[in-house]
Design a protein around this motif. Structure first.
Motif, PDB file in Angstrom:
ATOM      1  N   ALA A  59       4.700  -3.637  -0.739  1.00  0.00           N
ATOM      2  CA  ALA A  59       4.660  -2.731  -1.857  1.00  0.00           C
ATOM      3  C   ALA A  59       3.023  -2.456  -2.001  1.00  0.00           C
ATOM      4  CB  ALA A  59       5.398  -3.127  -3.011  1.00  0.00           C
ATOM      5  N   TYR A  60       2.981  -1.535  -2.753  1.00  0.00           N
ATOM      6  CA  TYR A  60       1.669  -0.988  -3.151  1.00  0.00           C
ATOM      7  C   TYR A  60       1.385  -0.708  -4.867  1.00  0.00           C
ATOM      8  CZ  TYR A  60       1.798  -0.336   1.697  1.00  0.00           C
ATOM      9  OH  TYR A  60       1.691  -0.370   3.184  1.00  0.00           O
ATOM     10  N   THR A 200       2.208   2.473  -9.667  1.00  0.00           N
ATOM     11  CA  THR A 200       2.882   1.630  -8.821  1.00  0.00           C
ATOM     12  C   THR A 200       3.556   2.761  -7.773  1.00  0.00           C
ATOM     13  OG1 THR A 200       3.684   0.131 -10.385  1.00  0.00           O
ATOM     14  CG2 THR A 200       5.126   0.296  -8.497  1.00  0.00           C
ATOM     15  N   TRP A 201       3.383   2.348  -6.659  1.00  0.00           N
ATOM     16  CA  TRP A 201       3.555   3.425  -5.368  1.00  0.00           C
ATOM     17  C   TRP A 201       5.271   3.401  -5.132  1.00  0.00           C
ATOM     18  CZ3 TRP A 201      -0.136   6.411  -2.399  1.00  0.00           C
ATOM     19  CH2 TRP A 201      -1.342   6.408  -2.997  1.00  0.00           C
ATOM     20  N   SER A 202       5.706   4.671  -4.877  1.00  0.00           N
ATOM     21  CA  SER A 202       7.206   4.593  -4.196  1.00  0.00           C
ATOM     22  C   SER A 202       7.193   4.271  -2.962  1.00  0.00           C
ATOM     23  CB  SER A 202       7.613   5.981  -4.525  1.00  0.00           C
ATOM     24  OG  SER A 202       7.045   7.014  -3.853  1.00  0.00           O
ATOM     25  N   GLU A 203       6.304   4.214  -2.076  1.00  0.00           N
ATOM     26  CA  GLU A 203       6.247   4.013  -0.844  1.00  0.00           C
ATOM     27  C   GLU A 203       6.282   2.389  -0.421  1.00  0.00           C
ATOM     28  OE1 GLU A 203       3.023   4.088   2.979  1.00  0.00           O
ATOM     29  OE2 GLU A 203       2.676   5.818   1.260  1.00  0.00           O
ATOM     30  N   VAL A 204       7.027   1.889   0.377  1.00  0.00           N
ATOM     31  CA  VAL A 204       7.218   0.492   0.746  1.00  0.00           C
ATOM     32  C   VAL A 204       7.474   0.482   2.257  1.00  0.00           C
ATOM     33  CG1 VAL A 204       8.590  -1.432   0.548  1.00  0.00           C
ATOM     34  CG2 VAL A 204       8.380   0.101  -1.435  1.00  0.00           C
ATOM     35  N   ALA A 205       6.505  -0.528   2.919  1.00  0.00           N
ATOM     36  CA  ALA A 205       6.671  -0.594   4.339  1.00  0.00           C
ATOM     37  C   ALA A 205       7.590  -1.762   4.606  1.00  0.00           C
ATOM     38  CB  ALA A 205       5.362  -0.865   4.790  1.00  0.00           C
TER      39      ALA A 205
END
Length: 213
Positions: A59-60, A200-205
């Motif tokens: 997460a970012y 808090t980013w919604s992008e998760v790798a």
């Protein structure tokens, strides 16, 4: 006196005879033997339930997009997951990931993610999904979170007995914007960068692998 001895000897002889008959009768009665039947379920050459499975995420936070790594320590295969090859075993496999198995190597962070992120959602005791292999390098997972099922495209490779896949998910597709805002609020200071903005980013790798035995 002789008559008495004769009767006594006859009684003793009869008792001995009866006793020996009963003993012989007991010996001649065969005992029933009970054997425990062990049922074994046949498994295909490749079984996900017996493989070493791992799923990691990144997460970012902050506008500088600082990575926060984590993993889920438990993955349950609920359906399928067997085949005559790695690809066949992965295709159609259904899984369950308990939220309680989340681990980021920080107990405080673990608690916040479970309480202020996942607990804000609906039906998130666990994450569930089904893998669908499409080509020799791509597939789509039907991934369920927050009571929403969306398609999550992924890329994969097979090296010997090891299957590796990677994907990037936008959590807002699972209607989880309020969960992101909840986590960002409780982690405001920790998610604030040098520019003074908390994000808090919604992008998760997502990165996962399965090594078959």
């Amino acid at each position: 006196m002789n008559k008495f001895l004769t009767i006594l000897l006859a009684f003793i002889f009869s008792s001995t005879l009866l006793t020996s008959c009963k003993t012989e009768e007991k010996k001649d009665t065969p005992k029933e033997e009970t054997k425990e039947v062990v049922k074994t379920e046949p498994t295909a050459p490749y079984s996900l339930k017996n493989a070493d499975n791992s799923i990691n995420f990144t997460a970012y936070k902050t506008t500088a997009k600082v990575p926060v790594n984590g993993t889920f320590k438990k993955i349950e295969i609920t359906k399928g997951g067997e085949g005559n090859s790695v690809k066949e075993a992965m295709n159609g496999a259904e899984f369950n990931i308990p939220i309680s198995s989340l681990e980021t190597k920080d107990n405080g962070r673990n608690l916040k993610i479970r309480k202020f992120f996942f607990s804000v959602m609906e039906n998130t005791v666990s994450l569930t999904g089904k893998l669908n292999i499409e080509t020799d390098s791509t597939g789509i997972a039907d991934f369920t979170m927050n009571g929403v099922t969306e398609k999550l495209p992924f890329k994969y490779s097979i090296d010997g007995k090891t299957f590796t896949m990677s994907s990037t998910m936008d959590i807002e597709k699972w209607n989880a914007k309020s969960a992101i805002e909840s986590l960002n609020k409780v982690c405001k200071d920790l998610h604030t960068g040098e520019d003074g903005v908390s994000k808090t980013w919604s992008e998760v790798a997502i990165n996962a692998s399965s090594t078959f035995k």
